[in-house]
Motif scaffolding. Sequence first.
Motif, mmCIF file in Angstrom:
data_model
loop_
_atom_site.group_PDB
_atom_site.id
_atom_site.type_symbol
_atom_site.label_atom_id
_atom_site.label_comp_id
_atom_site.label_asym_id
_atom_site.label_seq_id
_atom_site.Cartn_x
_atom_site.Cartn_y
_atom_site.Cartn_z
ATOM 1 N N CYS A 1 0.839 -1.205 0.000
ATOM 2 C CA CYS A 1 0.000 0.000 0.000
ATOM 3 C C CYS A 1 0.871 1.250 0.000
ATOM 4 O O CYS A 1 1.784 1.393 0.816
ATOM 5 C CB CYS A 1 -0.911 -0.026 1.228
ATOM 6 S SG CYS A 1 -1.866 1.485 1.396
ATOM 7 N N THR B 1 -0.050 4.245 0.628
ATOM 8 C CA THR B 1 -0.419 5.229 1.641
ATOM 9 C C THR B 1 0.273 4.936 2.980
ATOM 10 O O THR B 1 0.781 5.826 3.633
ATOM 11 C CB THR B 1 -1.949 5.242 1.837
ATOM 12 O OG1 THR B 1 -2.562 5.443 0.562
ATOM 13 C CG2 THR B 1 -2.375 6.343 2.783
ATOM 14 N N CYS B 2 0.278 3.656 3.367
ATOM 15 C CA CYS B 2 0.786 3.313 4.703
ATOM 16 C C CYS B 2 2.075 2.508 4.627
ATOM 17 O O CYS B 2 2.557 2.013 5.650
ATOM 18 C CB CYS B 2 -0.270 2.526 5.475
ATOM 19 S SG CYS B 2 -0.656 0.938 4.701
ATOM 20 N N CYS C 1 -5.597 2.244 7.765
ATOM 21 C CA CYS C 1 -5.268 3.067 6.598
ATOM 22 C C CYS C 1 -6.496 3.139 5.691
ATOM 23 O O CYS C 1 -7.110 2.117 5.403
ATOM 24 C CB CYS C 1 -4.091 2.430 5.871
ATOM 25 S SG CYS C 1 -3.839 3.004 4.199
ATOM 26 N N THR D 1 -6.713 3.735 2.554
ATOM 27 C CA THR D 1 -6.519 3.182 1.200
ATOM 28 C C THR D 1 -6.696 1.663 1.187
ATOM 29 O O THR D 1 -7.378 1.111 0.332
ATOM 30 C CB THR D 1 -5.109 3.529 0.686
ATOM 31 O OG1 THR D 1 -4.948 4.944 0.766
ATOM 32 C CG2 THR D 1 -4.907 3.060 -0.740
ATOM 33 N N CYS D 2 -6.061 0.990 2.141
ATOM 34 C CA CYS D 2 -6.048 -0.476 2.097
ATOM 35 C C CYS D 2 -6.936 -1.079 3.181
ATOM 36 O O CYS D 2 -6.980 -2.293 3.337
ATOM 37 C CB CYS D 2 -4.621 -0.984 2.251
ATOM 38 S SG CYS D 2 -3.891 -0.550 3.835
HETATM 39 ZN ZN LIG Z 1 -2.564 1.216 3.530
#
Ligand SMILES: [Zn+2]
Length: 381
Positions: free
Chosen positions: A168, A170-171, A221, A223-224
């Motif tokens: 991911c 984002t994280c 997170c 996103t995921c």
């Molecule tokens: Zn994530």
Amino acid sequence: MAPQREWFEKDYYKVLGVADGASAKEITKAYRKLARASHPDANQSDPKAEDRFKEISAAYDVLGDEARRKEYDEVRRLGPMAGGFGPGGFGAGGPGGPGAGGFSFDVGADDVGDLLGNLFGRGRGRGRGASGVAPQRGADLEAELTLDFEDAVRGMTTTLFLTSDAVCSTCSGSGAKPGTSPRPCRVCNGRGVVDDNQGLFSFSSPCTACQGRGVVIDDPCPTCRGSGVERRPREVKVRMPAGVADGRRIALKGRGAPGRNGGPPGDLYVTCHVTPHALFGRDGDNLTVRVPLTFAEATLGADVQVPTLEGAPVKLRIKPGTQSGAKHRVKGRGIATKKRTGDLIVSTDVVVPTKLSDAEREAVEQLARATTVSPRDHLEG
Ligand SMILES: [Zn+2]
Ligand SMILES: [Zn+2]
């Protein structure tokens, strides 16, 4: 983690090939080397690789953790007779029960499969820290590619568009919202397992509060949604070798999904579909083509022009008396692969005319009258 039955039976030092007094660094080094060499994904043709890998992982699970290693050394120093039981003193397979002296052992908590499949490598906070999280090989990916006949013959570079799991963005794979981090599970103190103490030994089972991960994510997170993995479109440039055949599955090493925790990437498998050509066919590295002949050419012999896939047509000498379906080889005009260059195989078809001019009809009738030997003689009794 409670001592386990296996501790009496297995010499983990021997499994990792290190001395009893090896340093933590030596143990980790030996483990990494062996784990790489025996990873089941890299040894798919070897059915024993998985067992070997599990054994190595189990050994490192204990020796790689300072506290567990101490416990293990201690238990082994006391020997299997400590507490009055030998290997046979345990109930086979079952949780052992509070047998002689109330000993018991792990209830299926150590599953190496989990270790591999788990995002956090089942980092139970046994003091291993981030470096203790098992490296994971990336997933193998499948893709399909349709090629023109000529592209397949020559080889080509193309771009595949895939959607695959990736760490991911984002994280960075932690699963926690940026600015936060996963915290150790309070129920199991980050160990991923809970113990039920019964004297020197205890049962342990996976922690239900954290599903055995050892960590809890309070703010996932966005996103995921906490998985640490997101699906992302990717472009992969691939070079198709010359001469790929229809239906062939090509393995491109290391072009699959990226690995996690420093693990290697997976492989990419591309299944090729080759569209047929109007004139040419294939037989391995040879190209095939059919060339029609008139009866007169087949009978009297002739020089005919034969098309080639690459370059100008070539002249082919047809010998007198060439039959329909006869094969002729034009050297070196087939498919040029790394290993060899194939040939062009020319099949001749004798074409029987369906429309005749008066002159042609007259000539054929003359031929018929002049013919004395029947090709069917051998059929007559
Ligand atoms: Zn994530
Ligand atoms: Zn827990």
